[in-house]
Write a protein that holds these residues in place. Structure first.
Motif, PDB file in Angstrom:
ATOM      1  N   ASP A  16      29.570 -11.839  34.797  1.00  0.00           N
ATOM      2  CA  ASP A  16      28.442 -11.059  35.560  1.00  0.00           C
ATOM      3  C   ASP A  16      28.461 -10.388  36.552  1.00  0.00           C
TER       4      ASP A  16
ATOM      5  N   LYS B 287      17.078 -10.894  30.374  1.00  0.00           N
ATOM      6  CA  LYS B 287      18.421 -11.437  30.586  1.00  0.00           C
ATOM      7  C   LYS B 287      19.285  -9.989  30.105  1.00  0.00           C
ATOM      8  N   THR B 288      20.295  -9.651  30.478  1.00  0.00           N
ATOM      9  CA  THR B 288      20.868  -8.219  29.917  1.00  0.00           C
ATOM     10  C   THR B 288      22.070  -8.694  29.467  1.00  0.00           C
ATOM     11  N   THR B 289      23.132  -8.188  28.626  1.00  0.00           N
ATOM     12  CA  THR B 289      23.728  -8.623  27.397  1.00  0.00           C
ATOM     13  C   THR B 289      24.971  -7.269  27.908  1.00  0.00           C
TER      14      THR B 289
ATOM     15  N   GLU C  49      16.849 -10.124  37.893  1.00  0.00           N
ATOM     16  CA  GLU C  49      16.896 -12.006  37.553  1.00  0.00           C
ATOM     17  C   GLU C  49      16.262 -11.608  36.744  1.00  0.00           C
TER      18      GLU C  49
ATOM     19  N   GLN D 273      18.855  -4.939  26.575  1.00  0.00           N
ATOM     20  CA  GLN D 273      17.924  -5.911  27.222  1.00  0.00           C
ATOM     21  C   GLN D 273      16.669  -6.749  26.173  1.00  0.00           C
TER      22      GLN D 273
END
Length: 266
Positions: A107, A136-138, A133, A178
């Motif tokens: 993060d 979900k971000t990868t 928030e 995302q």
């Protein structure tokens, strides 16, 4: 590779599994390294003949589901995943693994790096791809180039990979993923009902300020949705520039919907 003299392979270093008996193979692990002058608000541009070369951001959209078609309000609700791919030419990466899922930024690293700010132009509020928030971000790094080993003056043994695609070793690119469910504007043409064909889209662009420094590249549409819906059949899908003669106008994912006549007859 271990402080106690034990040896393990470099593939085992910084892989989130302690392979050294003293667990020293998981110490001092940093995936992304940038210089103190790094500015995350500036895109990773290039310079050629004193001219700015925009960073190319490749866009892939995976359509998972058409959640709703609201003809009376000219809306369509889509569940989809977006994948953005680019080179961060100002960064180096340490100890990249062959499996990209093992090269996920934490993060803090994500917060400290430049990320594409892409606007969904045909949403009511001009929503954007951003860190949030609720989403979900990868962000991962894909090992595509070679590496050099750290020198004898460095205590830890490190494999160093370049982010710059112009490097003699080749670049290693960044991918951001995302997943969303969003409502998009879609102008339904109903004058040929029930023989109508509708074209809906996801329109993507960048802020005017970044149009000279960020270039969106349409890459691929992955169709994971059912093709046959209650009222329509998806007959075509594609991703392309919105204006073939002006790449600054952004890109567009299109889906073509043909009404199921038999459904209307029943």
């Amino acid at each position: 590779t271990c402080n106690n003299g034990q040896c393990v392979t470099m593939e085992q270093r910084c892989d989130q599994i302690s392979n050294c008996r003293d667990e020293s193979d998981e110490e001092g692990c940093r995936l992304m390294v940038v210089k103190p002058s790094y500015n995350k608000k500036v895109p990773p541009i290039g310079i050629e003949n004193d001219e700015v070369v925009p960073v190319e951001v490749n866009v892939t959209i995976a359509l998972m589901k058409i959640t709703d078609i609201i003809e009376t309000k000219h809306k369509i609700v889509l569940k989809f995943g977006i994948k953005l791919k680019w080179y961060e030419n100002r960064a180096q990466f340490h100890n990249l693994k062959k499996e990209s899922s093992l090269n996920a930024l934490n993060d803090k690293e994500i917060e400290d790096m430049w990320l594409p700010f892409i606007i969904y132009d045909n949403t009511d509020q001009n929503e954007a791809v951003r860190l949030h928030e609720d989403v979900k971000t990868t962000v991962t790094v894909n090992r595509a180039g070679g590496f050099v080993r750290s020198g004898v003056d460095v205590a830890d043994e490190i494999e160093i990979f370049e982010g710059n695609p112009e490097s003699s070793l080749g670049g290693n690119y960044v991918e951001m993923r995302q997943t969303y469910s969003k409502e998009f504007q879609c102008e339904y043409q109903l004058h040929r009902y029930p023989f109508d064909i509708q074209v809906c889209s996801i329109d993507l662009g960048v802020m005017e300020l970044e149009q000279r420094t960020v270039k969106l590249i349409p890459e691929e549409v992955i169709m994971n949705s059912k093709i046959e819906l209650t009222m329509y059949i998806i007959t075509q899908y594609s991703i392309q520039y919105r204006n073939i003669s002006d790449s600054k106008a952004g890109i567009q994912m299109q889906i073509t919907l043909k009404r199921r006549i038999i459904n209307e007859m029943l």
